[in-house]
Motif scaffolding. Structure first.
Motif, mmCIF file in Angstrom:
data_model
loop_
_atom_site.group_PDB
_atom_site.id
_atom_site.type_symbol
_atom_site.label_atom_id
_atom_site.label_comp_id
_atom_site.label_asym_id
_atom_site.label_seq_id
_atom_site.Cartn_x
_atom_site.Cartn_y
_atom_site.Cartn_z
ATOM 1 N N ARG A 13 56.024 30.787 22.832
ATOM 2 C CA ARG A 13 56.162 30.565 24.266
ATOM 3 C C ARG A 13 56.113 31.897 24.990
ATOM 4 N N ILE A 14 55.367 31.946 26.094
ATOM 5 C CA ILE A 14 55.329 33.101 26.987
ATOM 6 C C ILE A 14 55.930 32.631 28.303
ATOM 7 N N MET A 15 57.053 33.236 28.702
ATOM 8 C CA MET A 15 57.731 32.817 29.922
ATOM 9 C C MET A 15 57.893 34.001 30.865
ATOM 10 N N LEU A 16 57.556 33.786 32.124
ATOM 11 C CA LEU A 16 57.703 34.813 33.144
ATOM 12 C C LEU A 16 58.995 34.561 33.902
ATOM 13 N N GLY A 17 59.676 35.648 34.264
ATOM 14 C CA GLY A 17 60.956 35.534 34.940
ATOM 15 C C GLY A 17 60.837 35.737 36.437
ATOM 16 N N SER A 18 61.760 35.117 37.159
ATOM 17 C CA SER A 18 61.858 35.324 38.597
ATOM 18 C C SER A 18 63.337 35.353 38.962
ATOM 19 N N GLY A 19 63.616 35.919 40.129
ATOM 20 C CA GLY A 19 65.005 36.046 40.566
ATOM 21 C C GLY A 19 65.480 37.466 40.402
#
Length: 149
Positions: A13-19
């Protein structure tokens, strides 16, 4: 010789972060194929044989750097377009979480990465829009592991 235990059905899984205060990770939809590359930079030096200086030297190597890159390709989901474009346009790296899951263990890396390339392809009105993405680490990627449930 014993046969090795191989794995079928592992996930990447490749997950991009926000916040800003609390990072929320989400995997942009549409990636059907992903890969993870771990690279170690090496510096070579010669190691002579002190007992017989006429022998050819061996090459020794010191590790000088570590780097990770991930890439993915697949259909380009409309909901993910803004996520990829914003991450690519950012002059700063984005928070990224990479998970490599197998039946007994999940390895997770978190850190900052730059979206290096965004490649979009589309046949003339006859097929789905596709996307290819690559990301490069910017500093340390911290690894943890946990038993898969």
């Amino acid at each position: 010789m014993a046969k090795p235990v191989t794995t079928k059905g592992g996930l990447l899984r490749i997950m991009l972060g926000s916040g800003s205060e609390t990072i929320v990770y989400a995997a942009p939809c549409g990636l059907t194929s992903k890969s993870l590359t771990m690279t170690k930079g090496l510096e070579e030096f010669q190691v002579p044989d002190c007992d017989n200086p006429l022998l050819v030297d061996w090459v020794g190597r010191d590790a000088t750097s570590l780097s990770m890159s991930v890439s993915g390709e697949g259909v380009l989901a409309q909901a993910a377009v803004d996520t990829w474009l914003s991450a690519w346009e950012s002059p700063d790296p984005v928070p990224v979480k990479i998970e490599m899951e197998f039946p007994t263990t999940t390895w997770t890396w978190t850190g900052a990465m730059h979206v290096e390339t965004v490649e979009v392809g589309a046949p003339n009105n006859t097929g789905r829009v596709t996307g290819n993405f690559s990301l490069q680490s910017d500093g340390e990627m911290v690894r943890t592991s946990a038993a898969t449930t």
